[in-house]
Write an enzyme that holds these catalytic residues in place. Structure first.
Site, mmCIF file in Angstrom:
data_model
loop_
_atom_site.group_PDB
_atom_site.id
_atom_site.type_symbol
_atom_site.label_atom_id
_atom_site.label_comp_id
_atom_site.label_asym_id
_atom_site.label_seq_id
_atom_site.Cartn_x
_atom_site.Cartn_y
_atom_site.Cartn_z
ATOM 1 N N HIS A 108 0.846 -1.194 0.000
ATOM 2 C CA HIS A 108 0.000 0.000 0.000
ATOM 3 C C HIS A 108 0.883 1.247 0.000
ATOM 4 O O HIS A 108 2.047 1.187 0.434
ATOM 5 C CB HIS A 108 -0.881 0.037 1.265
ATOM 6 N N CYS A 142 -2.284 0.163 9.835
ATOM 7 C CA CYS A 142 -3.299 -0.809 9.355
ATOM 8 C C CYS A 142 -4.226 -1.274 10.465
ATOM 9 O O CYS A 142 -5.341 -1.744 10.189
ATOM 10 C CB CYS A 142 -2.616 -2.049 8.786
#
Ligand code: GLY
Length: 253
Positions: free
Chosen positions: A161, A248
């Site tokens: 990401h 996250c």
């Protein structure tokens, strides 16, 4: 400043979560302890925490950041790009309903995981990755603009990401992996670099003036402290085994 965070306790099936790392399977008991310490750290920084029950249907469901973007008066429920993560967002939408009047959605064929979305004030950088496609990013930008925010797309390579490779630490400071992603979109930021062999620590987390830093990356922690931030070091080794990092593990708003 953030007031709330939503986290989800890891489920035993996390040991089957998606990974590209060669670090081995997570130790579930240790992951639970590390998750508790993470929650305590957020609490110590003044956040009220909603802790969701483990969801065994989704091995990666502890990585709640990916399934929604939470921002100024608006939450966007995403459509995860990873097949095994599709559906995680359904339960999260119900939880977000008690915090947000405005909830928007990323719709197929658009995919987007919010680990690819980095907020810098009212502007959002959206990584185009294996998980987030152009349609998903375009939908997100369109939604943001309707709520008087802006976004732009950033092509990324070799990162899960966007926020695997960088973290905005507020006050124009951008923590970046040493030697990577020299993109013109980020020229205006003052750069704080990770240590040469400390790429993983690029996913550190600003929370109300303090920066959470993963344990084991002393050069990066020192660089962040030299930039004027107090830090809290947290061991997240069992989440690193699943390519997951500090950001996250929560939604913050
Ligand atoms: N294991 C986290 C993810 O791949 O989404």
């Amino acid at each position: 400043m953030f007031k709330h965070a939503i986290v989800r306790t890891p489920c035993p099936e996390m040991i089957h979560g998606i990974t590209s790392s060669k670090l081995g399977k997570p130790d579930y008991a240790l992951a639970l302890n590390q998750h508790k310490e993470y929650v305590e750290a957020l609490r110590s920084l003044g956040l009220e925490i909603t802790v969701l029950e483990p969801d065994s249907s989704f091995p990666d469901s502890t990585f709640v950041e990916d399934v929604a973007l939470c921002t100024f008066g608006l939450s966007v429920v995403t459509n995860p790009g990873a097949a095994s993560r599709k559906g995680e967002q359904i339960d999260m939408e119900m939880v977000l309903g008690s915090f947000y009047d405005s909830i928007e959605h990323i719709e197929a064929p658009g995919t987007l995981e919010a680990g690819d979305v980095m907020m810098a004030g009212r502007h959002f950088y959206i990584g185009i990755s294996d998980r987030t496609n152009h349609q998903g990013a375009d939908q997100m930008i369109h939604i943001l603009e309707r709520y008087r925010m802006t976004g732009e797309k950033i092509e990324i390579n070799q990162l899960l990401h966007l926020k695997s490779g960088m973290s905005y630490l507020e006050d124009n400071n951008l923590l970046v992996q040493n030697g990577s992603l020299n993109h013109p979109a980020f020229y205006k930021f003052r750069k704080i670099k990770t240590g040469a062999d400390e790429d993983y620590a690029a996913n550190s987390l600003w929370v109300n003036g303090t920066v959470l830093v993963p344990a084991g990356f002393p050069i990066t922690r020192n660089n962040i402290e030299q930039a004027g931030y107090p830090t809290i070091t947290l061991d997240v080794s069992e989440f690193e085994k699943l390519d997951g990092g500090l950001s996250c593990l929560s939604l913050r708003f």
